[in-house]
Design an enzyme around this catalytic site. Structure first.
Site, mmCIF file in Angstrom:
data_model
loop_
_atom_site.group_PDB
_atom_site.id
_atom_site.type_symbol
_atom_site.label_atom_id
_atom_site.label_comp_id
_atom_site.label_asym_id
_atom_site.label_seq_id
_atom_site.Cartn_x
_atom_site.Cartn_y
_atom_site.Cartn_z
ATOM 1 C CD GLU A 1 -59.079 -13.701 -9.622
ATOM 2 O OE1 GLU A 1 -59.174 -14.825 -10.148
ATOM 3 O OE2 GLU A 1 -58.256 -12.852 -9.982
ATOM 4 C CD GLU B 1 -54.811 -16.115 -10.783
ATOM 5 O OE1 GLU B 1 -54.591 -16.351 -11.975
ATOM 6 O OE2 GLU B 1 -55.757 -16.644 -10.152
#
Ligand code: BGP
Length: 470
Positions: free
Chosen positions: A369, A178
Site C-alpha cells: 500500500e 495492518e
C-alpha cells in the site's frame, strides 16, 4: 539492476494495485454473504460503529463501488495499465457468513474463483489478504472478536478452505491487514469488543496473541497445501521521526516505532521480544498462552513483510504511545507538505523505512500500500488532471529504486486504490486514490461510471518500462 546507472527495476518486479473487499465490492449481503464489521461502519473505522445495521441508514460499504458486479471491467482497466499482480482481500463472511459456520458458502467461493481467473487472464498474479478489517460481525457480537481464543479455530478453518480452493491460482498471501493497528483501531484490526472500564491493553495484547498463533497456523497450512506459495504478515509502517533531537523525543519515537515493530518481530522472528515484558508489567497486562503456542509461533514465521506506507509522523515526548485509538497523530513536520487530509508527504521516508525493515529482518519486503488520497476535480471536458498524484507516485517510486540499490530485497509495489474506493479511515469517496475515477460522492450518489485520470496513462508507462521512465 544490472549496473548503477540502470534505471530499471529488477526483472520480475511485481507492479500492480491494491484494494480491499469491504472498500470496493459492495454486494454486502448478496449470494449468501453475512454482514462483517465494515458493514456497520458509517464514518470510517476511527469512529464507533453500530452494533447492528440500522434500517434505512447509509453505510458506504454496502454498495462501495460495486466491484462485485463490475470486476471484469475494472480488471480489464488494470490489465490495460499492465499490472502483473493485483492485491485484494477475500471477504471472510462471503466464505463463512457467520465465521463459526461448519461449512463454507459455495457462491462466495465461486465469486473469488471467477475473480482470480479474470486476473490470471490478464497476466496478473493475485496477492490475497485473508482478513482486511472484515471480521464477520457475528464473531464480534457472539465471541467479542479476537480476544476470544475460539477465533483461532474459525480462522484456521477459513484458511484451510481457501488454500485448498485456490491453491492453483494464488501464490501470494498475507494474513491480517495492518495487524499493528490493534493499538489504534482495535475494532477494525481485531474486531475487539471491550468491557466497560477495563484496561484496554489487556484484550488488545491477548487478541494479538491469538492472531499470532492463528497466523503461524496459517503459515503452516499454506506451506503444506501450496508448497510454492509465499505467505506474509502485513503492517502499517509509515515512518516515525522524533519531533526534535532532544533525547526524550528520540527515545520516545523509538519506543513508539517499536510498538508497531513488535508485531513484525513476533511474526518474522518467531518469538516474543524481551522489551515486551516491561511494557506488559508496567501496563498490568497478563497474556494467557496455552501449551504449545510459542512453539507454533517459533516454527512457522511469515515468509515476507508486507506493509503500507503513506506518510511520516513525528513524536514529541509526552505524547501517548499506547492504548489510544484513532490513529497516530503526529506533529507538523516543517520540512514536508501535507495532503488535504493532513498526511505529510515524505518519499525519502519510504527509502528510510525499506532500509530500516530490511536491516531488522533480512526478509523480502512487499510494499502493498502506497498512495495519495485527494479530492480530484473533473474538468468540463471530463478529464481529470491529477499531476499531484503523478508527482507522489514518481517521487515514492524513485525512493523505492534507491532502496533496491541500497540492497533491499523488495518483491513488488501495489499502489493503494488504483481505482477510487471507500476510505477506511473516513468512509468518504472524495478521498480518491485511483488512477481510475468512479462517479460516486460521499452521500452515495452517482452513476458508478469509471473514467481514466491522467495518472492512468503515466502508471502504464512506468510499468511498460519497468520503471526506466522514472
Ligand atoms: C490503510 C488500510 C487501507 C486503506 C489505507 C488508506 O490503513 O489498510 O484499507 O484504507 O489505509 O487509508 P484511508 O482509506 O483512510 O485513506
Amino acid at each position: 539492476m544490472a549496473n548503477s546507472n540502470d534505471k530499471r527495476f529488477p526483472e520480475g518486479f511485481l507492479w500492480g494495485g491494491a484494494i480491499a473487499a469491504n472498500q470496493a465490492e459492495g454486494a454486502w449481503n448478496e449470494d449468501g454473504k453475512g454482514p462483517d464489521i465494515s458493514n456497520v461502519v458509517t464514518h470510517g473505522f476511527t469512529k464507533p460503529a453500530d452494533e447492528d445495521i440500522i434500517e434505512g441508514k447509509y453505510y458506504p460499504s454496502h454498495e462501495a463501488i460495486d466491484f462485485y458486479h463490475r470486476y471484469k471491467e475494472d480488471i480489464a482497466l488494470f490489465g490495460e495499465m499492465g499490472f502483473n499482480c493485483f492485491r485484494t482481500s477475500i471477504a471472510w463472511s462471503r466464505i463463512f457468513p457467520n465465521g463459526d459456520d461448519a461449512e463454507p458458502n459455495e457462491k462466495g467461493l465461486q465469486f473469488y474463483d471467477d475473480l482470480f481467473d479474470e486476473m490470471l487472464k490478464y497476466g496478473m498474479k493475485p496477492v490475497v489478504t485473508i482478513s482486511h478489517y472484515e471480521t464477520p460481525l457475528h464473531l464480534f457480537k457472539k465471541y467479542g472478536g479476537w480476544r476470544n481464543r475460539k477465533l483461532i479455530e474459525f480462522f484456521t478453518r477459513y484458511c484451510e478452505t481457501i488454500f485448498k480452493r485456490y491453491k492453483d491460482k494464488v501464490k501470494y498471501w498475507m494474513t491480517f491487514n495492518e495487524i499493528n493497528n490493534m493499538h489504534t483501531i482495535p475494532y477494525a484490526a481485531g474486531a475487539i469488543k471491550f468491557e466497560e472500564g477495563e484496561n484496554i491493553l489487556q484484550p488488545i495484547y491477548q487478541a494479538s496473541h491469538h492472531m499470532f498463533v492463528a497466523s503461524s497456523l496459517a503459515v503452516k497450512l499454506c506451506h503444506q497445501i501450496i508448497p510454492d506459495a509465499k505467505i506474509g504478515c502485513m503492517l502499517s509502517l509509515s515512518a516515525v521521526y522524533p519531533n526534535t533531537c532532544h533525547p526524550d523525543d528520540v527515545f520516545g519515537a523509538y519506543e513508539l516505532r517499536r510498538r508497531s515493530l513488535f508485531y513484525s518481530d513476533v511474526h518474522l522472528r518467531g518469538y516474543y521480544p524481551s522489551y515486551i515484558k516491561r511494557i506488559w508489567e508496567e501496563r498490568d497486562v497478563h497474556v494467557h498462552m496455552e501449551q504449545g503456542d510459542e512453539e507454533i509461533i517459533r516454527l512457522y514465521p511469515a515468509d515476507y513483510l508486507g506493509f503500507s506506507y503513506y506518510r511520516s509522523t513525528t513524536y514529541k515526548a509526552g505524547m501517548p504511545i499506547l492504548g489510544h485509538t484513532g490513529g497516530i497523530v503526529g506533529l507538523e513536520n516543517p520540512y514536508l507538505k501535507s495532503t488535504a487530509w493532513g498526511w505529510q508527504i515524505d518519499p525519502k521516508g519510504l527509502r528510510y523505512v525499506c532500509n530500516e525493515l530490511y536491516d531488522r529482518y533480512q526478509k523480502p519486503l512487499f510494499i502493498v500500500e502506497n498512495g495519495l488520497g485527494a479530492d480530484d476535480k473533473v474538468e468540463e471536458d471530463g478529464s481529470i488532471i491529477d499531476d499531484y498524484r503523478i508527482d507522489y507516485l514518481n517521487s515514492h517510486l524513485r525512493e523505492v529504486r534507491e532502496a533496491i540499490k541500497d540492497g533491499v530485497d523488495i518483491i513488488g509495489y501495489t499502489w493503494w486504490g488504483p481505482i477510487d474506493i471507500v476510505s477506511a479511515g473516513t468512509a468518504e469517496m472524495k478521498k480518491r486514490y485511483g488512477f481510475i475515477y468512479v462517479d460516486k460522492d460521499n452521500e452515495g450518489n452517482g452513476t458508478l461510471k469509471r473514467a481514466k485520470k491522467k495518472s492512468f496513462y503515466w502508471y502504464k508507462k512506468i510499468i511498460e518500462t519497468n520503471g526506466e521512465i522514472l
